[in-house]
Design an enzyme around this catalytic site. Structure first.
Site, PDB file in Angstrom:
ATOM      1  CB  ALA A   1      -1.058  -0.033   1.325  1.00 14.02           C
TER       2      ALA A   1
ATOM      3  CB  VAL B   1       3.878   1.603  -6.815  1.00 15.53           C
ATOM      4  CG1 VAL B   1       3.312   0.997  -8.030  1.00 15.53           C
ATOM      5  CG2 VAL B   1       5.287   2.496  -7.272  1.00 15.53           C
ATOM      6  N   GLY B   2       1.325   1.167  -5.129  1.00 15.14           N
ATOM      7  CA  GLY B   2       0.439   0.318  -4.979  1.00 15.14           C
ATOM      8  C   GLY B   2      -0.985   1.304  -4.865  1.00 15.14           C
TER       9      GLY B   2
ATOM     10  CB  VAL C   1       6.465  -5.614  -1.507  1.00 12.80           C
ATOM     11  CG1 VAL C   1       5.151  -5.979  -1.135  1.00 12.80           C
ATOM     12  CG2 VAL C   1       7.212  -6.429  -2.354  1.00 12.80           C
ATOM     13  CG  ASN C   2      11.199  -0.681  -0.519  1.00 14.18           C
ATOM     14  OD1 ASN C   2      11.230  -0.118  -1.539  1.00 14.18           O
ATOM     15  ND2 ASN C   2      11.597  -0.267   0.600  1.00 14.18           N
TER      16      ASN C   2
ATOM     17  CD  GLU D   1       7.623   9.117  -5.117  1.00 10.42           C
ATOM     18  OE1 GLU D   1       7.230   9.819  -4.076  1.00 10.42           O
ATOM     19  OE2 GLU D   1       8.368   8.357  -5.274  1.00 10.42           O
TER      20      GLU D   1
ATOM     21  CE  LYS E   1      10.555   1.670 -12.676  1.00 12.55           C
ATOM     22  NZ  LYS E   1       9.803   3.033 -12.704  1.00 12.55           N
TER      23      LYS E   1
ATOM     24  CB  CYS F   1      13.013   5.029  -9.304  1.00 20.46           C
ATOM     25  SG  CYS F   1      11.264   4.435  -8.823  1.00 20.46           S
TER      26      CYS F   1
ATOM     27  CE  LYS G   1       8.905  15.005  -8.747  1.00 21.87           C
ATOM     28  NZ  LYS G   1       8.504  13.993  -9.999  1.00 21.87           N
TER      29      LYS G   1
END
Length: 465
Positions: free
Chosen positions: A11, A14-15, A91-92, A166, A221, A277, A340
């Site tokens: 959660a 991303v999720g 997940v991370n 983000e 990616k 990322c 950011k």
């Protein structure tokens, strides 16, 4: 295969947003986001949607519209897995801090735990979607776990990497440049791909949905983030040369950005890139290259990280040198802590590393960020383990009023490009600072001439002063 029930494990940044958009655009699909973090799920379920744990413009309104209709947040992971036709793993995947590949390879322990839990719970066929950023061939490992520890059910593994920025995640999800889906070339694999294509087709034009094999999707990616980070480090490398020669880096960036072969995006000089990322994915790419013996390839990409680390250290050193080679006992005000604007994510933020350097020089740091709270700032510093937690708490303070943060300071450092900073009464800030009063604009958002007219000794990245 028609998808009517989706489960997302994770959660986070991303999720949460991804599932909120799917729920909004696919009212016929039940979407359940699960996480073992009880406090985080409680925040997602808070009656006041402004208290959800992820700050993204437009996200709270989306969650408020879809929550309890067809979007649900729960800690009951097993129940959600059991009900789902399609399971997203979000997940991370942090960089390993131990063992083989320490400091470079992705830590896949959470991915493996998810796979084992899915295998133990699933009683019917499932489509499992990699949403986390993963090393190439991770799908193979997930498939092996599912097929060898499961209950005899059939699993199809898809790769569906996110390409979110983000601060603009909602718009990126609503109007994506592309949606990438990788899967097996078998008939079953193609059926699974088509099932996910049909989900996205509810709002994404068909020509923006790309399908590939799993390995191409996974590597795309990493490659995308590596290319973007490379551009930031490239312009930051030029920023140092600009400062020495009298050129202005923003003018250089504008000139080369008008070349259609290059383009203007990601040519903004700054104190350095951060976020969850870029660094993680480039280090992962470096590790993969080294594992195949491609040392020159690894060295090439590692230089992007080296340049980024240099830029953060250079910015901090410049503050010390400009303040007469000592910041001991001096108050330095930080405007911004998030990596950011328009996000409350602080992962790998330049502010963490600049403050770490200055705290080691015995500065007193005062912080204001409109979306980041004191506990997060201290948690970020404590994670570095440079000093004892009590020393961090003594050396840094977090306030909710930017004018109080700057009051009595010897210098102000702009570490996040929040738009609101431009509209501050900088004359009022100047009047309440120590003289001479310095501003170090690490994000190049303030007007240099206006700041100097007020009386500030003003410096920004990539300009001679």
């Amino acid at each position: 295969m028609k998808i009517t029930n989706i489960c997302c494990i994770g959660a986070g940044y991303v999720g949460g947003p991804t599932m909120a958009i799917i729920a909004e655009k696919c009212p016929h699909i039940k979407v359940t986001v699960v996480d073992l973090n009880v406090a985080r799920i409680a925040q997602w379920n808070d009656e006041d949607v402004n208290n959800i744990p992820i700050y993204e413009p437009g996200l709270s309104e989306l969650v408020g519209k879809t929550r309890h209709r067809n979007l649900f947040f729960s800690t009951d992971v097993n129940a959600a897995i059991d009900e789902a036709d399609m399971i997203f793993i979000s997940v991370n995947t942090p960089t390993k801090t131990y063992g083989l590949g320490k400091g470079m390879a992705a830590d896949l322990k959470y991915i493996e735990l998810c796979a084992r839990q899915i295998a133990s719970v699933a009683k019917n066929d499932k489509i499992v979607v990699e949403k986390s950023t993963l090393p190439v061939r991770t799908a193979e490992a997930i498939k092996s776990i599912l097929e060898n520890t499961g209950n005899g059910v059939q699993f199809q593994i898809l790769s569906n990497p996110e390409f979110l920025a983000e601060g603009t995640a909602v718009q990126d999800l609503l109007m994506p440049d592309r949606v990438l889906i990788g899967g097996d070339t078998t008939p079953e694999g193609q059926e699974a791909i088509n099932a996910l294509v049909e989900v996205y087709a509810n709002w994404v034009p068909a020509d923006r949905i790309l399908t590939t094999n799993v390995w191409s999707s996974e590597l795309s990616k990493l490659t995308a983030n590596a290319f973007l980070a490379q551009r930031v480090s490239s312009i930051n490398a030029m920023s140092e040369l600009c400062e020495k020669t009298g050129a202005a880096v923003d003018e250089v960036a504008r000139a080369i950005g008008m070349d259609s072969r290059i383009g203007p995006k990601f040519l903004k000089s700054s104190v350095g890139f951060g976020g969850s990322c870029f660094q993680k994915d480039i280090l992962n790419l470096v590790y993969i290259a080294k594992s195949y013996g491609l040392n020159e390839v690894a060295d090439y990409w590692e230089q992007v990280i080296i340049m980024n680390d240099h830029q953060k250290r250079r910015f901090a050193r410049n503050i010390v040198q400009t303040l007469y080679n000592t910041v001991s006992g001096k108050k330095i005000a930080f405007l911004g802590w998030a990596f950011k604007k328009d996000t409350n994510d602080t992962r790998e933020s330049a502010a963490i590393y600049v403050s770490d350097y200055l705290l080691n020089e015995q500065a007193n740091i005062s912080v204001f960020d409109p979306q980041v709270k004191e506990n997060q700032v201290l948690e970020d510093l404590n994670y570095l383990e440079s000093r004892k937690p009590e020393d961090n708490k003594k050396g840094i303070s977090v306030m909710q009023d930017p004018y109080e943060v700057c009051k009595g300071a010897h210098a102000v450092a702009i570490l996040t490009e929040w738009d609101e900073f431009k509209g501050y009464d900088w004359k009022k800030i100047y009047d309440n600072m120590q003289k001479p009063a310095f501003v170090f604009d690490g994000r190049n958002i303030l007007d240099a001439d206006k700041m100097k007219e007020i009386g500030f000794i003003f410096q920004s990245v990539g300009r001679s002063n």
